[in-house]
Write a protein that holds these residues in place. Sequence first.
Motif, PDB file in Angstrom:
ATOM      1  N   CYS A 250       8.829  40.801  46.180  1.00 50.09           N
ATOM      2  CA  CYS A 250       9.182  41.744  45.121  1.00 50.09           C
ATOM      3  C   CYS A 250       9.787  41.014  43.922  1.00 50.09           C
ATOM      4  N   TYR A 251       9.061  41.010  42.824  1.00 51.65           N
ATOM      5  CA  TYR A 251       9.522  40.420  41.566  1.00 51.65           C
ATOM      6  C   TYR A 251       9.918  41.550  40.616  1.00 51.65           C
ATOM      7  N   LEU A 252      11.026  42.205  40.930  1.00 52.36           N
ATOM      8  CA  LEU A 252      11.440  43.384  40.179  1.00 52.36           C
ATOM      9  C   LEU A 252      12.611  43.048  39.263  1.00 52.36           C
ATOM     10  N   ASP A 253      12.962  43.992  38.404  1.00 54.75           N
ATOM     11  CA  ASP A 253      14.016  43.750  37.414  1.00 54.75           C
ATOM     12  C   ASP A 253      15.372  43.560  38.083  1.00 54.75           C
ATOM     13  N   ASN A 254      16.200  42.747  37.461  1.00 57.64           N
ATOM     14  CA  ASN A 254      17.574  42.571  37.923  1.00 57.64           C
ATOM     15  C   ASN A 254      18.461  43.669  37.340  1.00 57.64           C
ATOM     16  N   ASP A 255      18.198  44.890  37.769  1.00 63.55           N
ATOM     17  CA  ASP A 255      19.033  46.029  37.418  1.00 63.55           C
ATOM     18  C   ASP A 255      19.045  46.974  38.609  1.00 63.55           C
ATOM     19  N   LEU A 256      19.764  48.077  38.485  1.00 66.75           N
ATOM     20  CA  LEU A 256      19.929  48.974  39.625  1.00 66.75           C
ATOM     21  C   LEU A 256      18.600  49.560  40.077  1.00 66.75           C
ATOM     22  N   ALA A 257      17.744  49.945  39.121  1.00 71.45           N
ATOM     23  CA  ALA A 257      16.449  50.516  39.492  1.00 71.45           C
ATOM     24  C   ALA A 257      15.601  49.504  40.255  1.00 71.45           C
ATOM     25  N   GLY A 258      15.585  48.250  39.793  1.00 68.44           N
ATOM     26  CA  GLY A 258      14.826  47.216  40.498  1.00 68.44           C
ATOM     27  C   GLY A 258      15.377  46.953  41.874  1.00 68.44           C
ATOM     28  N   GLU A 259      16.714  46.924  41.976  1.00 68.85           N
ATOM     29  CA  GLU A 259      17.360  46.693  43.269  1.00 68.85           C
ATOM     30  C   GLU A 259      17.041  47.813  44.254  1.00 68.85           C
ATOM     31  N   LYS A 260      17.119  49.046  43.784  1.00 71.55           N
ATOM     32  CA  LYS A 260      16.852  50.174  44.672  1.00 71.55           C
ATOM     33  C   LYS A 260      15.378  50.244  45.076  1.00 71.55           C
ATOM     34  N   THR A 261      14.500  49.871  44.155  1.00 68.34           N
ATOM     35  CA  THR A 261      13.073  49.847  44.500  1.00 68.34           C
ATOM     36  C   THR A 261      12.815  48.822  45.599  1.00 68.34           C
ATOM     37  N   ALA A 262      13.397  47.627  45.462  1.00 69.70           N
ATOM     38  CA  ALA A 262      13.230  46.593  46.489  1.00 69.70           C
ATOM     39  C   ALA A 262      13.823  47.052  47.812  1.00 69.70           C
ATOM     40  N   MET A 268      11.132  50.392  54.402  1.00 70.45           N
ATOM     41  CA  MET A 268       9.912  50.801  55.093  1.00 70.45           C
ATOM     42  C   MET A 268       9.246  49.651  55.836  1.00 70.45           C
ATOM     43  N   TYR A 269       9.275  48.455  55.250  1.00 70.97           N
ATOM     44  CA  TYR A 269       8.507  47.347  55.829  1.00 70.97           C
ATOM     45  C   TYR A 269       9.365  46.199  56.350  1.00 70.97           C
ATOM     46  N   GLY A 270      10.687  46.380  56.338  1.00 66.55           N
ATOM     47  CA  GLY A 270      11.594  45.478  57.029  1.00 66.55           C
ATOM     48  C   GLY A 270      11.490  44.015  56.653  1.00 66.55           C
ATOM     49  N   GLU A 271      11.350  43.162  57.667  1.00 67.56           N
ATOM     50  CA  GLU A 271      11.382  41.720  57.460  1.00 67.56           C
ATOM     51  C   GLU A 271      10.163  41.188  56.723  1.00 67.56           C
ATOM     52  N   ARG A 272       9.170  42.012  56.547  1.00 67.19           N
ATOM     53  CA  ARG A 272       7.996  41.576  55.770  1.00 67.19           C
ATOM     54  C   ARG A 272       8.311  41.449  54.280  1.00 67.19           C
ATOM     55  N   VAL A 273       9.431  42.045  53.860  1.00 64.86           N
ATOM     56  CA  VAL A 273       9.762  42.135  52.442  1.00 64.86           C
ATOM     57  C   VAL A 273      10.802  41.085  52.058  1.00 64.86           C
ATOM     58  N   ARG A 274      10.570  40.472  50.913  1.00 62.13           N
ATOM     59  CA  ARG A 274      11.545  39.530  50.352  1.00 62.13           C
ATOM     60  C   ARG A 274      11.712  39.835  48.873  1.00 62.13           C
ATOM     61  N   SER A 275      12.965  40.077  48.475  1.00 63.96           N
ATOM     62  CA  SER A 275      13.254  40.253  47.053  1.00 63.96           C
ATOM     63  C   SER A 275      13.363  38.878  46.413  1.00 63.96           C
ATOM     64  N   GLU A 276      12.538  38.645  45.402  1.00 59.76           N
ATOM     65  CA  GLU A 276      12.513  37.346  44.720  1.00 59.76           C
ATOM     66  C   GLU A 276      13.322  37.365  43.428  1.00 59.76           C
ATOM     67  N   ALA A 277      14.055  38.463  43.175  1.00 60.33           N
ATOM     68  CA  ALA A 277      14.796  38.588  41.919  1.00 60.33           C
ATOM     69  C   ALA A 277      15.864  37.502  41.788  1.00 60.33           C
ATOM     70  N   GLY A 278      16.336  36.970  42.903  1.00 63.22           N
ATOM     71  CA  GLY A 278      17.329  35.904  42.855  1.00 63.22           C
ATOM     72  C   GLY A 278      16.806  34.625  42.235  1.00 63.22           C
ATOM     73  N   ARG A 279      15.499  34.470  42.198  1.00 65.88           N
ATOM     74  CA  ARG A 279      14.906  33.279  41.583  1.00 65.88           C
ATOM     75  C   ARG A 279      15.153  33.255  40.072  1.00 65.88           C
ATOM     76  N   TYR A 280      15.372  34.429  39.498  1.00 64.48           N
ATOM     77  CA  TYR A 280      15.641  34.514  38.055  1.00 64.48           C
ATOM     78  C   TYR A 280      16.877  35.393  37.836  1.00 64.48           C
ATOM     79  N   ALA A 281      17.926  35.102  38.603  1.00 65.40           N
ATOM     80  CA  ALA A 281      19.124  35.945  38.631  1.00 65.40           C
ATOM     81  C   ALA A 281      19.835  36.039  37.289  1.00 65.40           C
ATOM     82  N   ASP A 282      19.700  35.051  36.441  1.00 67.91           N
ATOM     83  CA  ASP A 282      20.372  35.058  35.135  1.00 67.91           C
ATOM     84  C   ASP A 282      19.590  35.824  34.073  1.00 67.91           C
TER      85      ASP A 282
END
Length: 295
Positions: A250-262, A268-282
Amino acid sequence: MTIAEAKQVRIVDFLAQLGHRPQFVKSEQYWYLSPFREERTPSFKVNDRLNEWYDFGEATGGDLVELGKHLYGTDNASEVLACISRHTGIESLPRIRVPTIPPRPVEAEMKDVVVVPLRHYALLSYLHTRRIDADIGRMFCREVHYELRGRRYFALAFGNASGGYEVRNPYYKGCILNKDISLVRHMHGEVQCRVCVFEGFMDFLSYLTLKQAGDGTICVEAPCDYLVMNSVNNLKKALVQLQGYAHIHCYLDNDLAGEKTAETIAGMYGERVRSEAGRYADYKDLNDYLRDRKR
């Protein structure tokens, strides 16, 4: 009470009658702890301008009637309207200041719409300002020309799964024809085991530009399909498409909406999911990372 009358009731005021107060408000977006379950961080959003709600935990939303169906546990619209009418003080709630017939979207007024290959200098220049590689832009975008209120305009056009186009230029962002997700296969007719999820097509194009440049900080090395939601309101459609993937990035926005979407996807899909937003945390999103525009 009729359905039309119920839709005129301001959802924010209705929730207040039920004892639900927003945790915070930002740009006409009211964020609540969900009225459907116990939670510590808000995942229920009301767009006060549109008078519509969306619950990220349930990946569903709509108007007051749809909200009533969830709150009162019935799909029967008549029962929902009766419950709303019987609710203490509901008759005294102010109505939202919108006409009974909502205004037509600007897309409904577009005439002489023509979609052609991307070649207009101004649109390529716009992509350049966003640091998007021109060849990648030409590969995945087209340009749309249209008449609106007696004047001619043009914009980038990114196709979606329903045959519609997400449309953008420096001054306008919208959709022509049907709103939907976009699914781009790594190889035609073949499904990869990995998929990258983006909120909008600018982030998708940014990812491909970074991948072409060999940015290992951001990009996944293995082959991936790509899913562009084109709006977090399309999350429910996205969830259906994601069920066939073993790894979901998940390459979603670093805001509340992106966080909640991730979080909803992970729920729903548990360990299959990884939020990649930390790669561009700034940065707010991938395109800001590409342009080095820190928050």
